[in-house]
Design an enzyme around this catalytic site. Structure first.
Site, PDB file in Angstrom:
ATOM      1  N   LYS A 191      10.788  73.008  37.942  1.00 16.06           N
ATOM      2  CA  LYS A 191       9.867  73.925  37.346  1.00 16.06           C
ATOM      3  C   LYS A 191      10.230  75.345  37.559  1.00 16.06           C
ATOM      4  O   LYS A 191      10.416  76.068  36.575  1.00 16.06           O
ATOM      5  CB  LYS A 191       8.498  73.978  38.239  1.00 16.06           C
ATOM      6  N   ARG A 222       3.409  77.513  44.232  1.00 14.16           N
ATOM      7  CA  ARG A 222       3.502  76.144  44.092  1.00 14.16           C
ATOM      8  C   ARG A 222       4.734  75.520  44.496  1.00 14.16           C
ATOM      9  O   ARG A 222       5.946  76.241  44.423  1.00 14.16           O
ATOM     10  CB  ARG A 222       3.387  76.065  42.410  1.00 14.16           C
ATOM     11  N   GLY A 242       1.668  66.217  41.020  1.00 14.30           N
ATOM     12  CA  GLY A 242       0.318  66.049  42.148  1.00 14.30           C
ATOM     13  C   GLY A 242       0.577  65.585  43.411  1.00 14.30           C
ATOM     14  O   GLY A 242      -0.106  65.405  43.933  1.00 14.30           O
ATOM     15  N   MET A 263       2.681  67.189  45.652  1.00 10.53           N
ATOM     16  CA  MET A 263       2.787  68.321  46.803  1.00 10.53           C
ATOM     17  C   MET A 263       1.847  69.401  46.617  1.00 10.53           C
ATOM     18  O   MET A 263       0.775  69.207  45.662  1.00 10.53           O
ATOM     19  CB  MET A 263       4.009  69.016  46.718  1.00 10.53           C
ATOM     20  N   ARG A 308       8.356  71.251  30.847  1.00 10.79           N
ATOM     21  CA  ARG A 308       9.104  70.258  31.663  1.00 10.79           C
ATOM     22  C   ARG A 308       9.222  69.032  30.625  1.00 10.79           C
ATOM     23  O   ARG A 308       8.532  69.138  29.585  1.00 10.79           O
ATOM     24  CB  ARG A 308       8.713  69.862  32.852  1.00 10.79           C
ATOM     25  N   HIS A 331      11.042  30.505  42.137  1.00 12.50           N
ATOM     26  CA  HIS A 331      11.511  29.644  40.759  1.00 12.50           C
ATOM     27  C   HIS A 331      10.518  29.948  39.517  1.00 12.50           C
ATOM     28  O   HIS A 331      10.874  30.181  38.462  1.00 12.50           O
ATOM     29  CB  HIS A 331      11.119  28.154  41.289  1.00 12.50           C
ATOM     30  N   ARG A 340      27.020  24.720  32.089  1.00 12.90           N
ATOM     31  CA  ARG A 340      27.295  24.402  33.543  1.00 12.90           C
ATOM     32  C   ARG A 340      26.827  23.140  33.566  1.00 12.90           C
ATOM     33  O   ARG A 340      25.773  22.506  33.427  1.00 12.90           O
ATOM     34  CB  ARG A 340      26.237  25.368  34.480  1.00 12.90           C
ATOM     35  N   GLU A 374      30.364  31.710  42.979  1.00 13.85           N
ATOM     36  CA  GLU A 374      29.287  31.944  43.717  1.00 13.85           C
ATOM     37  C   GLU A 374      29.240  31.582  45.048  1.00 13.85           C
ATOM     38  O   GLU A 374      27.968  31.874  45.692  1.00 13.85           O
ATOM     39  CB  GLU A 374      28.003  31.057  42.865  1.00 13.85           C
ATOM     40  N   SER A 417      32.642  32.955  36.058  1.00 11.67           N
ATOM     41  CA  SER A 417      31.303  33.517  35.801  1.00 11.67           C
ATOM     42  C   SER A 417      30.905  33.612  37.215  1.00 11.67           C
ATOM     43  O   SER A 417      30.614  32.715  37.818  1.00 11.67           O
ATOM     44  CB  SER A 417      30.564  32.339  34.879  1.00 11.67           C
ATOM     45  N   GLY A 436      28.191  33.969  39.740  1.00 10.59           N
ATOM     46  CA  GLY A 436      26.784  33.302  39.938  1.00 10.59           C
ATOM     47  C   GLY A 436      26.249  34.578  40.940  1.00 10.59           C
ATOM     48  O   GLY A 436      26.065  34.150  42.209  1.00 10.59           O
ATOM     49  N   THR A 437      25.641  35.516  40.670  1.00 11.34           N
ATOM     50  CA  THR A 437      25.501  36.585  41.646  1.00 11.34           C
ATOM     51  C   THR A 437      24.118  35.996  42.366  1.00 11.34           C
ATOM     52  O   THR A 437      23.846  36.658  43.444  1.00 11.34           O
ATOM     53  CB  THR A 437      25.114  37.949  41.006  1.00 11.34           C
ATOM     54  N   ASN A 438      23.338  35.286  41.916  1.00 11.41           N
ATOM     55  CA  ASN A 438      22.320  34.851  42.744  1.00 11.41           C
ATOM     56  C   ASN A 438      22.573  33.994  43.827  1.00 11.41           C
ATOM     57  O   ASN A 438      22.174  34.444  45.167  1.00 11.41           O
ATOM     58  CB  ASN A 438      21.246  33.785  41.852  1.00 11.41           C
ATOM     59  N   ASP A 439      23.112  33.026  43.883  1.00 13.78           N
ATOM     60  CA  ASP A 439      23.593  32.248  44.929  1.00 13.78           C
ATOM     61  C   ASP A 439      24.808  33.119  45.782  1.00 13.78           C
ATOM     62  O   ASP A 439      25.030  32.806  47.123  1.00 13.78           O
ATOM     63  CB  ASP A 439      24.532  31.002  44.448  1.00 13.78           C
ATOM     64  N   CYS A 441      26.552  35.645  35.377  1.00 14.26           N
ATOM     65  CA  CYS A 441      25.443  34.812  34.769  1.00 14.26           C
ATOM     66  C   CYS A 441      24.171  34.761  35.784  1.00 14.26           C
ATOM     67  O   CYS A 441      23.371  33.967  35.638  1.00 14.26           O
ATOM     68  CB  CYS A 441      25.882  33.398  34.337  1.00 14.26           C
ATOM     69  N   TYR A 480      32.049  40.496  30.183  1.00 15.53           N
ATOM     70  CA  TYR A 480      30.573  40.280  29.529  1.00 15.53           C
ATOM     71  C   TYR A 480      29.560  40.155  30.655  1.00 15.53           C
ATOM     72  O   TYR A 480      29.729  39.839  31.867  1.00 15.53           O
ATOM     73  CB  TYR A 480      30.608  38.921  28.756  1.00 15.53           C
TER      74      TYR A 480
END
Lengths: 888, 888
Positions: free
Chosen positions: A26, A95, A104, A106, A339, A455, A632, A759, A778, A780-783, A845, A865
């Site tokens: 501001k 202000r 809103g 502060m 703004r 899941h 897979r 993974e 590849s 497997g970032t989840n596992d 993946c 990728y």
């Protein structure tokens, strides 16, 4: 000594809008506008760093007092009024104004400078005693509350008394005499509550207000806002002290807010509203209905002309859609704030796109203007905004979109009713892979348990289906075919509506509308009639031009594959073969295979599965013609495919020709303590090589068939859950042997790759060994997240939200990649892999492949990728484009 | 051209015993003995590498034929006989001889060189036609079987016919005429079975035999033996061709085997047995009872004198106990083999120790002579070796020792009966932490499921208790209180006996005896009467002198701590507080705590647990006076502490004043899909800080109390399952605050450390962050292995044995540290940790801390200590000594 107070007024300012870190958003814009010659009341800004100092040390630098005094003298000079003057008093507003806008959150103090003398001066000068005393009582109330901590409702109740006694229906009708009395009562209230007088010295008032603004950086709603919006704690807020101007001095005065373009649709049309003879808070309070901004042309023509000039100037200068606040005092326009305006995604996309056309910004800037994650909202059906229903309960917004349907409590019923044409919503305590066909059949999924990566969440998101999970206030009673929330009971067959964007669940059938983008993609709306689609489409094509990362989709069926392509996927990065086994009758031969006593028994069952898999692969290869398809091999623990009691067990026992107790014993013997770390992934293919053989055969036979039809097929076989290169070798040998056999038998040859998922930490740690044998990695970032953090997705719900809340983890690591831990492993594997084989193809993946921060990281460490669920492909495309632009 | 054939004879040899890689163990020693002037029949050795070439390429270098011919000519000259000579034929033996001894695994051909002419020469020359034809038929049988593949039983049945027809009760009684006829029949058998004649040309015989020995490198039992004993596949076996000498030429001839010291006890006394007028195979076959070697002095005095001279010479020269084979031909001694003798651990320890006293080897060599893992056997009671029972079934030898007792099927019964003084053996499908008190009460544990690191295995090993696990042929029917193996049923109360060293289970009460070492440690045998103990004790003290690694024990109770010290532990590296909660009544307040609705409820239950924990810690601190004690805060998922149905649930519901369905719902709500990756470790202490508070209070109050008694207390508080430094910080703040509170309240101050377990990959990856705040790292290699490999200890049994068998993993990674993967992470964390804090104390507290190969690795990467179960402390001490010596 560093300068801490920066003055603006009389056409020149000491700062600019580029000093946002120092002056806040501001403040910077007030300075900028001043320098641009735009009419802004004079004032000064206290630097953001002072807030940090004050909060850390409880005091401010001693030199500050003199700096503020000097600025105040300049302000008096510029305004031509004196602070506390009995004739011509200077009133100021105080202000907050942080680097990133926190609207809103502060505190603000208006009309500061009024005291028992100055109010008389204001009264005389404005010739409006009512105005003067109303301003005074407002100041006392605000100051008493914000600075001195007297509860606001105490003031309100005194005010209400006055309204009652004077028979007024609104505050504006309270006579000036009563207002004078109210002022005295307010002061007494402060005296009694705090034990001291509300300060009458304007300078003392000012310091109180400044400190109150600094302190308000730490009030709960502000802290929460920063946490939710991931805004840094430092620097704190700047403080802006500005001469008051008054829009309530008569019919030649007024106040309003405006946007330089429509913030909802993005349409290029000046948009806003205003009130004649009113102060800013009247617009916000909603006590009077504001007029459309166009009407200002007739009511306040000069000021309107000036406003039109200013808004154009500001948008062109600041090169973005602006959100403006202004006041007209006796015909003269004053700008109080500008703004970058908040906007819907549709508006963001359209504005960014059109500003390129207008030559205001470059294509690259346009690409960087839109938050990729929000693109989601353009794809999912939305609740009709006109509905005003009250939500029944709220869960985690796991997969966006809106959907209405009849409640059903199991997958079979879902399938049956959907086949009859019913729209159903599957409601479960939580879902398992067995519910897959039910999720397929349902419009949406609602669960009482599970987190953002449970899941239900993952599967629904993969299908672009609305899902709300972890709705803890629901009590699902499957046996009774109902769920309850408090006193409300929803029976099977009742209608509910889900808003996957907010996590809200509504009783009844609320109307939804498909999004514009989806209507174009679905062919029901011509692109010409779809300005948002056109902007979306062209913006993404610019992102495509910029990006280096390829974007693929996780897709398990031909239909998924087609959807993925329509969103711009350049291949399939993860085709999970197991989902195919849950469809229709296939589960029976699958179960026969699992429960077979010996290899011949397994082979017999696999023979039945072979043609089904082959035809699926044919469909997928066709849909992905010319693009790579990574398939897979079987991954989940076999126990997941088995029935858990009930009718299904009875039927299966009959099919297998064994007793139910025998079957139960078999099923039990496959149960695992930690299935995530159990007999799954390539461990299955190594214990039962015939499974790998069958799957490889299905893949290569399908590839050869489709290839014969003249379609380019690029199969990539992926071995899951490899921990050592020997596992990979073992499986690769089988796959290669089957390929040779199939291709020589069919007299054809389709080039293919064999790679692996990285993974497990051990795979990343020994990537240089695996890279010697694998054609691609590849991640497997989840596992990999589960094992690196020792954190089960299914169980983390018990403590993960608290971890994020307490800042022990910055984010849910299943949503946003943990770069320090998991990312370090990935970067290590990339480096080790490339050292051995420079051309190794590498991608991701896991769920993170469609999350913008993570995509940026994957770009930076040099992956080839990312692959994500089809509906996140546009997000990944935009994020990858942004990553490339940020990186260059 | 490289030389491939090496001659020995007439007092000189071309090789030596140091050429073991080239000539194999047997060959090298034959060359060595020849060079030492010891009488050895002349012969030659084909280098080991030829075996590799032959197996790889199916042929041998063309030059080899000439080399062998030349060696044969030298052999004929040395022996004074000619190959195939009708008058004075040279006969040879053809034997395998690998680098590492593989006794009985490969093929041997004796009497080669006999044919229809030579047999007449042998007959005339020996004046013993029976001997000559018996030798011939033996040769034909051996050659026909080994080289030509005619099944052995076909020869045996022809031989049996002859026995029958001639009315002979043993082969030795078959008249020479029948043997002549048998020779013809044998040749006919070969002709009919193989379609060709058994070769009569001795050179052709020789090549057939050499190739057969090479091929025998790959026969199943040899491959299996190498796998089990971790012997490398290359180089293959050497082939030794040596002139035959005959111990069966009359009463001035004989044959025998001997050890230079007693291989069972280690006593320094020449030990062996012999037969007069016999061939080597007669000793092995057991058809005649051999005589003690001492009697040879009277029967064959000259040869005996020579043998005594030779055995001393060999032991002194080769500096180890030797296993000898010899033959006396007409009064003259010939040595056929010498090798380091296999021995029991007791003997190994005693021999190594005594050889130092004799000045034969150095202390360092003695330390390196004993395999650390075998020390175990010296500590556990052993089955009385005189028993001849047949085992019922066989499982995995999870924890050594022998034990007999009455079978019980649950922990409560075990406890009750043990309290009555019964000796019980707990038999379970598999054990869980709930069975802990049953394992405490039982003499031993037997389970039908689970692997070497299953709960039963780990807990029993920790207690030094015998355990056999994964005994798959057992069918445990807990409901019927019995188990069956085939037709045998064992009811509750029946006696069984376990041999934890072999995994064998016996029906009945077989007698066991405590080991000598344990009797000395237990005070029931004076050390003076215990030569094995003295050797063991001094050997370990030499290892202690050498080692740099400190050795601690994992111990959870004061008693464990005392046992650990008696084995030489220098502190406790892991005290698991949760085991304390399973004892006696403690489980009830523990369950109240877990099931409490809110913090006050939890605090009430924790108050009850506090004094119990404190008194445990006092006992442990006292037992470990002056030594560090690392106490791990609560680690396992809370669900593990809850009852799973039955009487216990009923009782607990009553105690808690809730209904059973309510209790079941509560218990179910704590169930996790992957408990290993769930709500456990420091995640518990973060969600419920009051648990950490209570445990810290118990620790510090106990420390202060014991300290007041003048005992040096060194507490180290360990935070489990840390993934990020923020978790550690959170818990450390609580621990430090409690310490300040306790110490200021008690007016004392005990120095303490707060450190963490590094047991998740993320902790290792971010070790530099954690090292900034932690005083020590303790690598929890069990969990680190589980997460790094994505492998659940509890579930790996389904495929891990097959993985090791197929060589996909070199070892069970829960037994021997996976250095490439898990070890890489540990080394990384050590490096990162030390970079930040050079003095950071680092150790290991997983199962691997007592496994020699792993200990060596921990030494090499510079850890400060290892911690293992008390009974493995001697192993760790020796292994650490060896590591230091190997490293220097």
């Amino acid at each position: 000594m560093t300068q801490s107070v920066f003055f603006f007024g009389n056409g020149t300012a000491e700062g600019s809008h580029e000093w946002r870190d120092l002056l806040g958003g501001k403040g910077g814009n007030l300075h900028e506008m001043t320098n641009m010659g735009i009419p802004v009341p004079p004032g000064f800004t206290l630097a953001t760093s002072l807030c940090d100092t004050f909060l850390r040390e409880g005091s401010f630098p001693p030199s500050l007092r003199a700096e503020v005094d000097a600025a105040l003298r300049r302000l008096e000079a510029a305004a031509g009024r004196r602070f506390g003057d009995a004739k011509n008093p200077l009133l100021v507003s105080v202000r907050s104004g942080a680097r990133v806008s926190m609207p809103g959150m502060m505190e603000t103090i208006l009309n500061l400078g009024l005291n028992d003398e100055a109010v008389e001066g204001l009264s005389a000068q404005s010739k409006n005693p009512r105005f003067a005393f109303d301003s005074y009582r407002r100041f006392l109330q605000m100051y008493g509350d914000v600075v001195l901590g007297v509860p606001s409702h105490r003031f309100e109740s005194l005010l209400a008394n006055k309204r009652m006694l004077s028979g007024a229906t609104s505050d504006a009708e309270i006579p000036v005499g009563e207002l004078r009395a109210l002022v005295a009562e307010y002061k007494a209230l402060v005296r009694h509550t705090t034990g001291r007088e509300l300060p009458m010295d304007p300078t003392e008032q000012l310091w109180g207000a400044i400190e109150a603004v600094w302190r308000s950086w730490m009030i709960k709603r502000a802290v929460d806002y920063r946490r939710v919006n991931r805004i840094s704690e430092t620097p704190g807020t700047a403080v802006n002290v500005m001469a008051m101007v008054f829009g309530n001095l008569g019919d030649d005065s007024g106040t309003g807010v405006a946007f330089t373009r429509n913030p909802s649709t993005g349409e290029k049309r000046f948009y806003g509203e205003f009130l004649v003879n009113a102060q800013g808070e009247d617009v916000v309070a909603g006590t009077r209905t504001p007029l459309p901004i166009e009407e200002m042309e007739t009511k306040l023509p000069a000021a309107y002309g000036e406003l039109i000039r200013v808004q154009k100037l500001l948008e062109n200068h600041l090169r973005d859609m602006q959100d403006l606040e202004f006041t007209v005092e006796r015909g003269k326009l004053y700008m109080l704030q500008t703004r970058a305006g908040k906007r819907t995604v549709a508006a963001a996309v359209r504005i960014a796109h059109e500003m390129v056309g207008e030559g205001l910004i470059t294509r690259e800037e346009a690409v960087l203007r839109v938050h990729p994650a929000q693109l989601d909202q353009l794809l999912h059906p939305v609740l009709d905004p006109d509905s005003a229903a009250r939500s029944l309960c709220e869960g985690l917004p796991a997969s966006p979109g809106a959907a209405s349907g009849m409640v059903v409590f199991d997958a079979d019923v879902a399938e049956r009713r959907a086949a009859l044409g019913d729209r159903v919503i599957l409601v479960r305590e939580e879902t398992t892979p067995e519910d897959f066909h039910g999720i397929v059949a349902a419009r949406a999924v609602l669960t009482a348990r599970g987190g953002m990566t449970s899941h239900a969440a993952v599967v629904a998101r993969g299908m672009g289906k609305c899902a709300i999970v972890g709705c803890h206030t629901m009590d699902v009673e499957v046996d009774h075919r109902r769920f309850t929330v408090g006193d409300t009971t929803i029976e099977e067959g009742d209608w509910i509506t889900l808003d996957g964007g907010t996590g809200q669940v509504f009783a009844g059938d609320l109307p939804t509308v498909p999004s514009e983008v989806m209507r174009v993609i679905g062919g029901t709306l011509p692109a010409n009639d779809a300005p948002v689609f056109r902007s979306y489409d062209e913006l993404l094509s610019w992102a495509d031009d910029a990006r280096r990362l390829r974007v693929r989709a996780n897709a398990d069926t031909p239909n998924d594959a087609r959807v993925a392509r329509s969103f711009g996927a350049e291949g399939i990065g993860l085709c999970r073969t197991e989902h195919m086994f849950f469809e229709g009758d296939r589960i029976t031969p699958m179960r026969e295979m699992i429960l077979a006593h010996d290899e011949p028994g397994r082979r017999r069952a696999l023979e039945k599965l072979l043609p089904m898999q082959r035809s699926d692969f044919e469909g997928i290869f066709e849909a992905m013609a010319g693009c790579p398809v990574t398939i897979r091999l079987l991954d989940p623990p076999l126990h997941e495919f088995l029935p858990h009691g009930g009718e299904e067990t009875k039927l299966l026992a009959r099919t297998l020709g064994i007793t139910r107790p025998e079957l139960n014993r078999l099923v039990d013997s496959l149960r695992e303590t930690n299935p995530m770390l159990g007999h799954r992934g390539c461990r299955l293919g190594i214990t039962y090589p015939e499974i790998t053989e069958m799957q490889a055969r299905a893949i290569f036979e399908a590839a050869a068939q489709v290839n014969r039809r003249g379609i380019v097929v690029i199969p990539e076989v992926m071995i899951p859950l490899v921990a050592t290169v020997k596992e990979f070798d073992h499986q690769r040998r089988i796959v290669d042997a089957v390929a040779r056999d199939v291709f020589s038998g069919m007299g054809t040859d389709v080039p293919y790759l064999v790679g692996t998922m990285i993974e497990l930490p051990r795979a990343a740690l020994t990537a240089e060994r695996i890279a010697e044998r694998a054609d691609f990695f590849s991640f497997g970032t989840n596992d990999l997240t589960q094992t690196t953090l020792g954190l089960s997705r299914d169980d983390a719900g018990r403590f993960l939200p608290m971890y994020v809340e307490k800042g022990i983890l910055p984010e849910d690591p299943f949503r946003v990649l943990d770069q320090e831990g998991v990312g370090q492993l990935i970067a290590m594997a990339v480096e080790k892999g490339r050292r051995v084989r420079g051309t190794l193809k590498m991608g991701v993946c896991g769920e993170h492949g469609g999350e913008p921060q993570s995509v940026k990281f994957f770009h930076e460490i040099g992956l080839d990728y990312v692959s994500c669920s089809p509906f996140r492909v546009p997000i990944a495309r935009l994020a990858a484009g942004q990553a490339a632009l940020a990186h260059d």
